[in-house]
Design an enzyme around this catalytic site. Structure first.
Site, short mmCIF file in Angstrom:
data_model
loop_
_atom_site.label_atom_id
_atom_site.label_comp_id
_atom_site.label_asym_id
_atom_site.label_seq_id
_atom_site.Cartn_x
_atom_site.Cartn_y
_atom_site.Cartn_z
N ALA A 57 3.19 -2.57 -5.87
CA ALA A 57 3.26 -1.34 -5.07
C ALA A 57 2.08 -1.24 -4.11
O ALA A 57 2.20 -0.71 -3.01
CB ALA A 57 3.31 -0.12 -5.98
N ALA A 117 -6.44 8.33 1.86
CA ALA A 117 -6.40 7.95 0.44
C ALA A 117 -7.19 6.67 0.19
O ALA A 117 -7.00 5.66 0.86
CB ALA A 117 -4.95 7.77 -0.01
N HIS A 121 6.41 0.87 4.29
CA HIS A 121 5.91 0.37 3.00
C HIS A 121 7.09 0.03 2.08
O HIS A 121 7.12 -1.04 1.46
CB HIS A 121 5.04 1.46 2.36
CG HIS A 121 4.27 1.00 1.17
ND1 HIS A 121 2.92 1.22 1.03
CD2 HIS A 121 4.64 0.37 0.02
CE1 HIS A 121 2.50 0.74 -0.12
NE2 HIS A 121 3.54 0.21 -0.76
N ASP A 154 -9.65 6.40 7.33
CA ASP A 154 -8.42 6.52 6.56
C ASP A 154 -8.61 7.67 5.55
O ASP A 154 -9.72 8.18 5.37
CB ASP A 154 -8.15 5.21 5.82
CG ASP A 154 -6.97 5.28 4.89
OD1 ASP A 154 -5.89 5.71 5.34
OD2 ASP A 154 -7.12 4.93 3.71
N ASP A 176 -9.62 1.29 3.62
CA ASP A 176 -9.60 0.51 2.38
C ASP A 176 -8.43 -0.47 2.30
O ASP A 176 -8.23 -1.10 1.27
CB ASP A 176 -9.56 1.44 1.16
CG ASP A 176 -8.26 2.23 1.08
OD1 ASP A 176 -7.89 2.87 2.08
OD2 ASP A 176 -7.62 2.23 0.01
N LYS A 203 4.93 5.11 5.17
CA LYS A 203 5.63 5.00 3.90
C LYS A 203 7.04 4.40 4.02
O LYS A 203 7.47 3.67 3.13
CB LYS A 203 5.66 6.36 3.20
CG LYS A 203 4.26 6.94 2.95
CD LYS A 203 3.29 5.91 2.38
CE LYS A 203 1.87 6.44 2.30
NZ LYS A 203 0.88 5.38 2.06
N MET A 254 0.01 -1.39 1.11
CA MET A 254 -0.66 -0.11 1.32
C MET A 254 -1.38 -0.10 2.67
O MET A 254 -1.99 -1.08 3.08
CB MET A 254 -1.65 0.17 0.20
CG MET A 254 -2.04 1.64 0.09
SD MET A 254 -0.65 2.67 -0.41
CE MET A 254 -0.50 2.22 -2.12
N ARG A 298 0.34 1.60 11.60
CA ARG A 298 -0.41 0.37 11.35
C ARG A 298 0.53 -0.81 11.13
O ARG A 298 1.64 -0.62 10.68
CB ARG A 298 -1.28 0.57 10.10
CG ARG A 298 -2.28 1.69 10.22
CD ARG A 298 -2.84 2.04 8.86
NE ARG A 298 -3.80 3.13 8.98
CZ ARG A 298 -4.08 3.97 7.99
NH1 ARG A 298 -3.46 3.86 6.83
NH2 ARG A 298 -4.95 4.92 8.18
#
Length: 275
Positions: free
Chosen positions: A50, A19, A61, A17, A192, A58, A54, A166
């Site tokens: 928020a 970020a 999200h 990944d 992460d 987006k 993750m 994902r």
């Protein structure tokens, strides 16, 4: 690196990944911008809220955040009716320019990452990557990260595949194709977030969760420096539980700790184990 393979590794590829894993300690860039975008629509969300979805692309999200009952109630109180896909589109259009403007400020490599990527490359292990960022944003990250030593062999973005992102296996499997990997069971996915770990498991790969540098712990470097050992340990324990619950085979503080885990997985593959 003091860890070395005696023979050719069985591990064919490590797929990362971005970020919170390779760059942007704490995965700060997307988190803060989600808060700002929702505020522009009169909806107040916390950084913790928020962070919840993750790892998803987006648009998805934003959709997941609006599906949260407390956030949806705020929306209905403000607007008078439930949110729609058109509303998600409108928020996404606000999100993109902010993300493009800010993401370059959060593209610094996490400590130890360039050295670990060099170690993998010298061992003959291919280096893939995937992100929940759309391609337009990932290109900004790459332009900053590559000169700093974070240069994978392949990178795919969350909006590039018709099948989706994902937690489906599609971006991980796109790496398998691009890198000409012959067996998904000889790949390691490093992420992460829980959707990122689920992505790797759905692709049939070994999975390593990242805690301290990533979204699940969520500290900036400054916050980390000001936290007590007990506070850090508590957040790490929660992050580890979530990542292991999503299917991670191992958890580490950061990619700097990855070589010994790669060696352990390599030994398990050579012993005939599968993910």
């Amino acid at each position: 690196m003091n860890v070395h393979f005696e023979n050719k590794p069985a591990v064919q590829a490590a797929i990362f990944d971005w970020a919170g894993t390779l760059v942007d300690f704490g995965s700060l860039a997307p988190t803060q911008i989600f808060v700002e975008v929702f505020a522009q629509f009169g909806i107040q969300i916390s950084l913790e809220q928020a962070r919840g979805p993750m790892g998803l692309s987006k648009w998805q999200h934003i959709s997941a955040l609006l599906a949260e009952p407390a956030i949806q109630q705020q929306w209905q109180d403000k607007v008078g009716n439930p949110s729609t896909n058109a509303d998600i589109d409108a928020m996404y259009r606000r999100f993109m320019p902010l993300q493009l403007t800010r993401v370059g400020d959060y593209s610094a490599p996490i400590a130890g990452v360039p050295e670990v990527l060099t170690w993998l490359r010298n061992a003959g292990i291919k280096i893939g990557s995937c992100s929940g960022y759309p391609r337009e944003v990932l290109n900004v990250v790459l332009a900053n990260a590559i000169p700093a030593g974070v240069s994978p062999d392949y990178a795919v973005a969350g909006d590039e595949l018709p099948a989706g992102g994902r937690p489906g296996p599609y971006m991980a499997l796109a790496n398998v194709l691009a890198l000409a990997v012959s067996d998904v069971r000889q790949c390691i996915k490093i992420d992460d977030t829980t959707p990122g770990i689920e992505e790797g498991r759905n692709a049939g790969m070994w999975c390593v969760g990242v805690t301290v540098s990533g979204n699940e712990v969520g500290y900036s470097l400054a916050e980390m420096a000001g936290a007590t050992p007990e506070q850090i340990a508590r957040r790490k324990a929660i992050a580890s539980e979530r990542l292991l619950g999503a299917g991670a085979h191992y958890v580490i503080d950061s990619v700097a700790d990855l070589p010994e885990i790669v060696m352990a997985i390599d030994a398990r593959i050579k012993a005939g184990e599968t993910p």
